[in-house]
Write a protein that holds these residues in place. Structure first.
Motif, short mmCIF file in Angstrom:
data_model
loop_
_atom_site.label_atom_id
_atom_site.label_comp_id
_atom_site.label_asym_id
_atom_site.label_seq_id
_atom_site.Cartn_x
_atom_site.Cartn_y
_atom_site.Cartn_z
N GLU A 147 -2.69 4.59 -4.05
CA GLU A 147 -3.60 5.11 -3.02
C GLU A 147 -4.95 4.41 -3.07
O GLU A 147 -5.59 4.21 -2.03
CB GLU A 147 -3.78 6.62 -3.18
CG GLU A 147 -4.46 7.08 -4.46
CD GLU A 147 -3.51 7.29 -5.63
OE1 GLU A 147 -3.87 8.03 -6.56
OE2 GLU A 147 -2.40 6.70 -5.61
N HIS A 148 -5.37 3.99 -4.26
CA HIS A 148 -6.63 3.27 -4.38
C HIS A 148 -6.49 1.83 -3.88
O HIS A 148 -7.44 1.27 -3.31
CB HIS A 148 -7.10 3.30 -5.84
CG HIS A 148 -7.36 4.68 -6.36
ND1 HIS A 148 -6.51 5.30 -7.24
CD2 HIS A 148 -8.35 5.57 -6.08
CE1 HIS A 148 -6.96 6.50 -7.50
NE2 HIS A 148 -8.08 6.70 -6.81
N HIS A 200 -6.75 2.16 -0.25
CA HIS A 200 -8.17 2.33 0.08
C HIS A 200 -8.88 0.98 0.05
O HIS A 200 -9.69 0.67 0.93
CB HIS A 200 -8.84 3.28 -0.91
CG HIS A 200 -10.34 3.18 -0.90
ND1 HIS A 200 -11.13 3.76 0.07
CD2 HIS A 200 -11.20 2.52 -1.75
CE1 HIS A 200 -12.40 3.48 -0.17
NE2 HIS A 200 -12.46 2.73 -1.26
N PRO A 215 -5.74 7.46 2.76
CA PRO A 215 -5.02 7.46 1.49
C PRO A 215 -5.17 8.80 0.77
O PRO A 215 -6.23 9.43 0.84
CB PRO A 215 -5.71 6.34 0.69
CG PRO A 215 -6.33 5.47 1.73
CD PRO A 215 -6.74 6.38 2.84
N PRO A 216 -4.12 9.26 0.09
CA PRO A 216 -4.16 10.56 -0.60
C PRO A 216 -4.98 10.51 -1.89
O PRO A 216 -4.44 10.56 -3.00
CB PRO A 216 -2.68 10.85 -0.88
CG PRO A 216 -2.07 9.48 -1.01
CD PRO A 216 -2.80 8.61 -0.03
N LEU A 217 -6.30 10.43 -1.74
CA LEU A 217 -7.19 10.33 -2.89
C LEU A 217 -7.52 11.71 -3.45
O LEU A 217 -7.50 12.71 -2.73
CB LEU A 217 -8.49 9.62 -2.49
CG LEU A 217 -8.33 8.20 -1.93
CD1 LEU A 217 -9.65 7.69 -1.38
CD2 LEU A 217 -7.81 7.25 -3.01
N SER A 254 2.37 3.80 -10.01
CA SER A 254 2.48 3.49 -8.58
C SER A 254 1.74 2.21 -8.23
O SER A 254 2.22 1.38 -7.44
CB SER A 254 1.95 4.66 -7.74
OG SER A 254 0.56 4.87 -7.98
N THR A 272 6.49 6.92 -3.00
CA THR A 272 5.12 7.34 -3.30
C THR A 272 4.46 8.01 -2.10
O THR A 272 4.77 7.69 -0.95
CB THR A 272 4.26 6.12 -3.70
OG1 THR A 272 4.14 5.24 -2.57
CG2 THR A 272 4.89 5.36 -4.86
N THR A 281 1.60 7.44 -1.07
CA THR A 281 0.83 6.42 -0.35
C THR A 281 1.71 5.71 0.67
O THR A 281 1.28 5.47 1.82
CB THR A 281 0.26 5.39 -1.35
OG1 THR A 281 -0.43 6.09 -2.39
CG2 THR A 281 -0.70 4.45 -0.66
N THR A 319 2.20 8.01 3.52
CA THR A 319 1.02 8.05 4.39
C THR A 319 1.09 6.94 5.43
O THR A 319 0.77 7.15 6.61
CB THR A 319 -0.26 7.88 3.55
OG1 THR A 319 -0.38 9.00 2.67
CG2 THR A 319 -1.50 7.80 4.43
#
Length: 232
Positions: free
Chosen positions: A86-87, A90, A116-118, A131, A166, A168, A171
């Motif tokens: 997710e990062h 981002h 993103p699922p932060l 991931s 995942t 992410t 998403t």
């Protein structure tokens, strides 16, 4: 010396025989380079992110390295113990000028709509999560598979999408970014960029428009072939 079987299509095998190229030597050099790249990425994801995690990623483009640094910075800012996929997503979105952004737009996906699922915490990141490690290694695999001698942001996007389990990747797919279509768009983008670069002083503004025009009939043809083959 151990032998490794390499399977070629009939046309390629015939072309290799006709050309007389040293197949064994070429395959050996290609495999050596592939092993070096995969070893470098595995050493990176197993290392400490307190130092520059891109130092050993000499085959990553400057933008791809910037994305990884942005990912690490965001994880540290959010106070989470691991840098996740997710990062990395981002970082791709925050960098904002990379080819992955143009690919998303060309396939009808609005980067601004991707979130993103932060999460947040109170433990600064010290390592890569599984991931992110998988996404980075899959990015290298995507580059190697298509014969690219570098890893760019477009490969990072494919690496994130390739690990379908995942959150992410989910998403991205919920916004319409499927792995198959995105991979097709990446290959079309790279071909289009080479052409535009040769004919346009600054190809970046024209890239998304050109991609949409080139990609639409290709995706339509793929859909029709899948339908006739019963795969749709």
């Amino acid at each position: 010396m151990p032998k490794v079987n390499v399977y070629l299509s009939d046309d390629l095998a015939e072309a290799v025989r006709d050309s007389g190229v040293p197949l064994s030597a070429i395959c050996q050099r290609a495999l050596e380079e592939s092993v070096r790249r995969v070893t470098a990425i595995r050493a990176t994801v197993l290392g400490d992110v307190d130092t520059d995690p891109t130092a050993s990623l000499t085959h990553f483009t400057d933008r791809a390295k910037a994305v990884v640094r942005l990912a690490v910075d965001r994880a540290r800012t959010d106070g989470v113990p691991e840098v996740g996929a997710e990062h990395l997503l981002h970082g791709l979105l925050a960098e904002g000028t990379n080819l992955a952004i143009h690919v998303l737009r060309a396939t009808g996906v609005d980067p601004a709509a991707i979130h993103p699922p932060l999460s947040t915490g109170d433990t600064p990141a010290t390592r890569f999560a599984p991931s992110a490690a998988a996404a980075l290694e899959l990015a290298v695999t995507e580059a190697l598979t298509h014969g690219h001698n570098y890893v760019g942001c477009e490969h990072l996007l494919l690496g994130i999408l390739a690990d379908q389990e995942t959150p992410t990747a989910h998403t991205l797919t919920t916004q319409g970014a499927t792995l198959k279509q995105t991979r097709t768009a990446v290959l079309a983008a790279l071909a289009g960029y080479v052409h535009l670069r040769a004919n346009t002083p600054d190809p970046t503004p024209a890239l998304t428009t050109a991609l949409r025009a080139e990609l639409a009939p290709l995706l339509d043809r793929l859909s029709r072939l899948e339908h006739h083959a019963g795969l749709a």
